[in-house]
Design an enzyme around this catalytic site. Sequence first.
Site, PDB file in Angstrom:
ATOM      1  N   ASP A   5       0.832  -1.216   0.000  1.00 55.83           N
ATOM      2  CA  ASP A   5       0.000   0.000   0.000  1.00 55.83           C
ATOM      3  C   ASP A   5       0.863   1.261   0.000  1.00 55.83           C
ATOM      4  OD1 ASP A   5      -2.390   1.375  -0.020  1.00 55.83           O
ATOM      5  OD2 ASP A   5      -2.652   1.307   2.158  1.00 55.83           O
ATOM      6  N   GLY A   6       0.297   2.325  -0.550  1.00 50.96           N
ATOM      7  CA  GLY A   6       0.970   3.631  -0.490  1.00 50.96           C
ATOM      8  C   GLY A   6       1.469   4.160  -1.827  1.00 50.96           C
ATOM      9  N   HIS A  48       1.991   3.395  -9.017  1.00 50.29           N
ATOM     10  CA  HIS A  48       1.833   1.949  -9.250  1.00 50.29           C
ATOM     11  C   HIS A  48       3.020   1.424 -10.055  1.00 50.29           C
ATOM     12  CE1 HIS A  48      -2.009   2.263  -7.442  1.00 50.29           C
ATOM     13  NE2 HIS A  48      -2.617   2.854  -8.456  1.00 50.29           N
ATOM     14  N   SER A  82      -7.480  -5.490  -4.842  1.00 52.73           N
ATOM     15  CA  SER A  82      -8.522  -6.109  -4.022  1.00 52.73           C
ATOM     16  C   SER A  82      -9.878  -6.112  -4.733  1.00 52.73           C
ATOM     17  CB  SER A  82      -8.660  -5.358  -2.689  1.00 52.73           C
ATOM     18  OG  SER A  82      -9.347  -4.142  -2.878  1.00 52.73           O
ATOM     19  N   TRP A 141     -11.979  -2.320  -7.491  1.00 53.90           N
ATOM     20  CA  TRP A 141     -12.785  -2.034  -8.693  1.00 53.90           C
ATOM     21  C   TRP A 141     -13.542  -0.722  -8.536  1.00 53.90           C
ATOM     22  CZ3 TRP A 141     -11.429  -4.739 -12.698  1.00 53.90           C
ATOM     23  CH2 TRP A 141     -11.112  -6.088 -12.598  1.00 53.90           C
ATOM     24  N   LEU A 171      10.899 -20.455  -4.712  1.00 49.52           N
ATOM     25  CA  LEU A 171       9.893 -19.632  -4.028  1.00 49.52           C
ATOM     26  C   LEU A 171       8.496 -19.824  -4.642  1.00 49.52           C
ATOM     27  CD1 LEU A 171       9.405 -17.164  -2.005  1.00 49.52           C
ATOM     28  CD2 LEU A 171       9.610 -15.728  -4.045  1.00 49.52           C
TER      29      LEU A 171
END
Length: 250
Positions: A25-26, A42, A70, A74, A136
């Site tokens: 976030d941020g 972004h 998330s 939308w 990973l």
Amino acid sequence: MSSPQKKSQKFEVDAVPQHIAVIMDGNGRWAKSRMKPRHAGHRAGVKSVRQTVELAAQRGVSYLTLFAFSSENWRRPEDEVTRLMGLFLEALQREVDSLHRNDVRLKFIGARDQLHKDLVKKICAAEDVTKNNAGLNLQVAVAYGGRWDIVNAAKTLATRAVNGEISVADMHDDNFAAELALGDAPDPDLLIRTGGEQRISNFLLWNLAYAELWFTECLWPDFDAQEFDEALAFYASRQRRYGYTGDQVA
Ligand code: IPE
Ligand code: IPE
Ligand code: MG
């Protein structure tokens, strides 16, 4: 009763979490503070994703789950959503070869039926090409919501019950959890959230039940090795009790 018993077998905190979940976030605030449009934030965040994936692998983390978009995102302006989806497509195209070379197994979780078919195609291809990798486990949550995930699992088990495959009495937390998007992964040990907010925002509601929570003011595009290692140091200092007393687990 299988889950508490399973947990009780592991009292000691391993120095390194087996599974880290991250709420990235941020980005918007990072861009705003530089008088740039949100989408520039972004874009800048992609570099942090790349670096975090590398760090996780280097530090011996087995599972990394990143919240990229998330079910509530939308609601954002159409232009931002379109650019984000474009960025996912672009990043996938650019990064998959290198992830594959580095033995990363890539998996996407979320409501695929809500995504553009070109993106879904790339997602399926990336998952397919990396499916036998043993390094990973990188899991990216796109159009994902914790409530959506739980409702899906409930629907699957309910359908099985209606078909007579299982009885209601046979529904337990372990066979329920197996139907969640991360049903084949261990629960996250550590949740990292950048951007200063201290909330879950409908991320892995079920799976985070016993995760250690680490919040940082650092905005996602600024997230780096020092931040990552701070989170690991925090994790290593925790005593995980799973309901037992401190003396019991000491
Ligand atoms: C996280 O950054 C990225 C997504 C939710 C897609 P934000 O876009 O939420 O950034 P802030 O919180 O507005 O700064
Ligand atoms: C959570 O961030 C979702 C992702 C990071 C993808 P948000 O920025 O959407 O969360 P809220 O709205 O501040 O809770
Ligand atoms: Mg945000």
